[in-house]
Design a protein around this motif. Structure first.
Motif, PDB file in Angstrom:
ATOM      1  N   LYS A  91       0.883  -1.171   0.000  1.00 28.98           N
ATOM      2  CA  LYS A  91       0.000   0.000   0.000  1.00 28.98           C
ATOM      3  C   LYS A  91       0.913   1.210   0.000  1.00 28.98           C
ATOM      4  N   LYS A  92       0.949   1.920  -1.109  1.00 27.16           N
ATOM      5  CA  LYS A  92       1.927   2.986  -1.310  1.00 27.16           C
ATOM      6  C   LYS A  92       1.642   4.202  -0.425  1.00 27.16           C
ATOM      7  N   MET A  94       0.947   7.857   0.956  1.00 27.61           N
ATOM      8  CA  MET A  94      -0.025   8.902   0.612  1.00 27.61           C
ATOM      9  C   MET A  94      -1.181   8.362  -0.232  1.00 27.61           C
ATOM     10  N   ASN A  95      -1.499   7.084  -0.058  1.00 27.43           N
ATOM     11  CA  ASN A  95      -2.635   6.461  -0.745  1.00 27.43           C
ATOM     12  C   ASN A  95      -2.606   6.662  -2.259  1.00 27.43           C
ATOM     13  N   ILE A  96      -1.432   6.543  -2.862  1.00 27.60           N
ATOM     14  CA  ILE A  96      -1.347   6.691  -4.315  1.00 27.60           C
ATOM     15  C   ILE A  96      -1.473   5.352  -5.031  1.00 27.60           C
ATOM     16  N   GLY A  97      -2.035   4.376  -4.355  1.00 24.29           N
ATOM     17  CA  GLY A  97      -2.280   3.095  -4.988  1.00 24.29           C
ATOM     18  C   GLY A  97      -1.685   1.935  -4.213  1.00 24.29           C
TER      19      GLY A  97
END
Length: 111
Positions: A91-92, A94-97
């Protein structure tokens, strides 16, 4: 071949950067982990031409990186087969994917 370590870890007292630790009860019940498991199962089904449906979470461990890597063990069903899967999902930050790094059917039983 991908390393498969990280699925069976012991509780470790202390704070060491980069160590794999079991998810807390709060994290374990997180919809985020269930959603990551479902994403991994979708990839497994697409790759293997199967039709497993997510059933339940067995355990989850994680490691803090640029985001968090989850080591997820879960069960899924397909007709009379109950299978245990293991997935490593990043889970990358800053929620970038997210990125499914590994998914395998670990074991199966017939019901």
């Amino acid at each position: 071949m991908l390393k498969k370590c990280g699925f069976d870890v012991q509780k470790f007292e202390g704070k060491t950067p980069g160590i794999i630790v079991p998810c807390t009860l709060h994290e374990f019940n997180s919809p985020r982990i269930v959603e990551l498991a479902k994403q991994a199962l979708l990839l497994y089904n697409d790759t293997n031409n199967t039709n497993f449906e997510y059933d339940c979470l067995v355990k989850a461990n994680s490691k803090l990186v640029a985001g968090r890597i989850y080591y997820i063990t879960f069960e899924a069903l397909s007709s009379n087969i109950r299978a245990t899967f293991r997935a490593r999902v990043w889970k990358k930050i800053m929620n970038i994917g997210s990125e499914i790094q590994f998914i395998e059917k670990f074991s199966e039983t017939f019901e």
